[in-house]
Write an enzyme that holds these catalytic residues in place. Structure first.
Site, PDB file in Angstrom:
ATOM      1  N   ASN A  10     -31.150 -36.564  30.251  1.00 36.49           N
ATOM      2  CA  ASN A  10     -30.188 -35.577  29.730  1.00 36.49           C
ATOM      3  C   ASN A  10     -30.726 -34.306  29.214  1.00 36.49           C
ATOM      4  O   ASN A  10     -31.226 -34.342  28.184  1.00 36.49           O
ATOM      5  CB  ASN A  10     -28.958 -35.924  28.932  1.00 36.49           C
ATOM      6  CG  ASN A  10     -27.987 -35.066  28.578  1.00 36.49           C
ATOM      7  OD1 ASN A  10     -27.922 -33.825  29.298  1.00 36.49           O
ATOM      8  ND2 ASN A  10     -27.221 -35.122  27.479  1.00 36.49           N
ATOM      9  N   LYS A  12     -29.773 -31.333  28.843  1.00 38.00           N
ATOM     10  CA  LYS A  12     -28.578 -30.738  27.997  1.00 38.00           C
ATOM     11  C   LYS A  12     -28.780 -29.146  28.536  1.00 38.00           C
ATOM     12  O   LYS A  12     -29.001 -29.031  29.559  1.00 38.00           O
ATOM     13  CB  LYS A  12     -28.868 -30.718  26.601  1.00 38.00           C
ATOM     14  CG  LYS A  12     -29.145 -32.355  26.045  1.00 38.00           C
ATOM     15  CD  LYS A  12     -28.799 -32.219  24.449  1.00 38.00           C
ATOM     16  CE  LYS A  12     -29.308 -33.883  24.136  1.00 38.00           C
ATOM     17  NZ  LYS A  12     -28.951 -34.285  22.790  1.00 38.00           N
ATOM     18  N   HIS A  94     -20.039 -37.209  27.161  1.00 39.69           N
ATOM     19  CA  HIS A  94     -21.123 -37.073  26.202  1.00 39.69           C
ATOM     20  C   HIS A  94     -20.536 -36.601  24.636  1.00 39.69           C
ATOM     21  O   HIS A  94     -19.519 -35.522  24.660  1.00 39.69           O
ATOM     22  CB  HIS A  94     -22.143 -35.963  26.545  1.00 39.69           C
ATOM     23  CG  HIS A  94     -23.336 -35.935  25.806  1.00 39.69           C
ATOM     24  ND1 HIS A  94     -23.708 -35.525  24.912  1.00 39.69           N
ATOM     25  CD2 HIS A  94     -24.546 -36.720  25.841  1.00 39.69           C
ATOM     26  CE1 HIS A  94     -24.749 -35.818  24.132  1.00 39.69           C
ATOM     27  NE2 HIS A  94     -25.321 -36.427  24.900  1.00 39.69           N
ATOM     28  N   GLU A  96     -21.581 -34.626  22.633  1.00 39.28           N
ATOM     29  CA  GLU A  96     -21.622 -33.174  22.235  1.00 39.28           C
ATOM     30  C   GLU A  96     -20.231 -32.657  23.139  1.00 39.28           C
ATOM     31  O   GLU A  96     -19.789 -31.263  22.277  1.00 39.28           O
ATOM     32  CB  GLU A  96     -22.945 -32.575  22.884  1.00 39.28           C
ATOM     33  CG  GLU A  96     -24.066 -33.096  22.116  1.00 39.28           C
ATOM     34  CD  GLU A  96     -25.497 -32.869  22.777  1.00 39.28           C
ATOM     35  OE1 GLU A  96     -25.569 -32.586  23.963  1.00 39.28           O
ATOM     36  OE2 GLU A  96     -26.278 -33.530  22.175  1.00 39.28           O
ATOM     37  N   GLU A 166     -23.821 -44.544  22.931  1.00 40.09           N
ATOM     38  CA  GLU A 166     -24.701 -43.311  22.187  1.00 40.09           C
ATOM     39  C   GLU A 166     -24.126 -43.146  20.600  1.00 40.09           C
ATOM     40  O   GLU A 166     -23.241 -42.486  20.678  1.00 40.09           O
ATOM     41  CB  GLU A 166     -24.807 -42.042  22.856  1.00 40.09           C
ATOM     42  CG  GLU A 166     -25.454 -42.034  24.216  1.00 40.09           C
ATOM     43  CD  GLU A 166     -25.944 -40.907  24.664  1.00 40.09           C
ATOM     44  OE1 GLU A 166     -27.202 -40.682  24.765  1.00 40.09           O
ATOM     45  OE2 GLU A 166     -25.238 -39.884  24.920  1.00 40.09           O
ATOM     46  N   GLY A 172     -30.326 -36.701  18.822  1.00 36.46           N
ATOM     47  CA  GLY A 172     -30.988 -35.271  18.514  1.00 36.46           C
ATOM     48  C   GLY A 172     -31.267 -35.347  17.056  1.00 36.46           C
ATOM     49  O   GLY A 172     -31.652 -34.257  16.497  1.00 36.46           O
ATOM     50  N   SER A 212     -31.816 -40.583  20.292  1.00 36.03           N
ATOM     51  CA  SER A 212     -33.414 -40.543  19.760  1.00 36.03           C
ATOM     52  C   SER A 212     -34.444 -41.741  20.314  1.00 36.03           C
ATOM     53  O   SER A 212     -35.342 -41.877  19.723  1.00 36.03           O
ATOM     54  CB  SER A 212     -33.604 -40.303  18.125  1.00 36.03           C
ATOM     55  OG  SER A 212     -32.612 -39.423  17.756  1.00 36.03           O
TER      56      SER A 212
HETATM   57  C1  PEP Z   1     -28.337 -37.536  24.739  1.00 35.20           C
HETATM   58  O1  PEP Z   1     -28.404 -36.155  24.943  1.00 35.20           O
HETATM   59  O2  PEP Z   1     -27.739 -38.234  25.333  1.00 35.20           O
HETATM   60  C2  PEP Z   1     -29.401 -38.096  23.794  1.00 35.20           C
HETATM   61  C3  PEP Z   1     -29.297 -39.175  23.486  1.00 35.20           C
HETATM   62  O3  PEP Z   1     -30.161 -37.356  22.981  1.00 35.20           O
HETATM   63  P1  PEP Z   1     -31.562 -37.459  22.203  1.00 35.20           P
HETATM   64  O4  PEP Z   1     -32.294 -38.482  23.148  1.00 35.20           O
HETATM   65  O5  PEP Z   1     -32.265 -35.989  22.019  1.00 35.20           O
HETATM   66  O6  PEP Z   1     -31.167 -38.106  20.714  1.00 35.20           O
END
Ligand code: PEP
Length: 249
Positions: A10, A12, A94, A96, A166, A172, A212
């Site tokens: 992703n 983003k 997601h 976010e 997640e 992040g 992460s």
């Molecule tokens: C994501 O955007 O789905 C995600 C898991 O981000 P990150 O790997 O940066 O934590």
């Protein structure tokens, strides 16, 4: 049949034509685990570019899609438009978007339904906030998010869904879930699939972890029974993404 390992990237709201082209070219020329399914998700303006540049064995996903087929919905993207661009996947739900744009479980479930009805594969993101984890409501939260989708989808339609667990506190932040924390929730999701959907859905649905994930922690996580891959944010923009794709080699 074992579940095929699945790695989503992703991007983003990162990248422009040059950098996205070079990330995709890097993937094209890398030696990727032939048994892994890789799907990258660039920002909407670059979906077509990514599809044109990426090798055929690399899938491309939108980061979002709308639940209505067309009409006066300024700024939204339809399933048909994605199909027209040969984009076969989309992320939905997601965190976010859940947190910053206040998308509800019901709205997200309708988008999952519209995407699957239109033939897209869906990377359906679920997960709890830190507050929810600390109040021991992780399983209740993911179950609520899953139940909303189950109200919309037929049992057979789960074949088009990859569930991305997640935890919001891990996205992040550099704070990855422990292998035990991930396995515990993934196992609970699989149990839910068996009870609420079907034995086939429990056996066949990929449940991937996001939050992460890096080239340093992916190998341990990938060993867990119910971790069928990863959704990778930040690290998908870096050459280390190749190591994550290859974490089972
Ligand atoms: C994501 O955007 O789905 C995600 C898991 O981000 P990150 O790997 O940066 O934590």
């Amino acid at each position: 049949m074992p579940r095929q390992f699945f790695i989503g990237g992703n991007f983003k709201m990162n990248g422009v034509a040059d950098s996205i082209t070079s990330i995709v070219n890097n993937l094209n020329s890398a030696k990727l685990d032939p048994n892994a399914e890789v799907v990258i998700s660039p920002p909407a303006p670059y979906l077509s570019l990514a599809r044109q540049v990426a090798n055929d064995n690399i899938g491309v996903a939108a980061q979002n899609v709308f639940d209505k087929p067309n009409g006066a919905f300024t700024g939204e993207i339809s399933v048909e438009q994605l199909q027209d661009l040969k984009i076969n996947w989309t992320l939905v739900g997601h965190s976010e978007r859940r947190v910053l744009l206040k998308e509800s479980d019901e709205f997200i479930a309708k988008k999952v339904k519209a995407a699957v009805d239109g033939g897209l594969g869906v990377i359906f993101c679920i997960g709890e906030t830190l507050e929810e984890r600390e109040s021991n409501s992780t399983i209740a939260v993911v179950t609520r998010q899953l139940n909303a989708a189950a109200k919309e989808l037929s049992k057979e339609q789960w074949a088009k869904v990859v569930i991305a667990y997640e935890p919001v506190w891990a996205i992040g932040t550099g704070k990855v879930a422990t292998t035990e924390q991930a396995q515990e929730v993934h196992a609970a999701i699989r149990k839910w699939l068996g009870e609420a959907i079907s034995a086939e859905a429990a056996d066949n649905t990929r449940v991937i972890y996001g939050g992460s994930v890096s080239e340093k922690n992916c190998r341990e996580l990938a060993k867990e029974n119910d971790v069928d891959g990863f959704l990778v944010g930040g690290a998908s923009l870096k050459p280390a993404f190749v190591d994550i794709v290859n974490s089972r080699l």
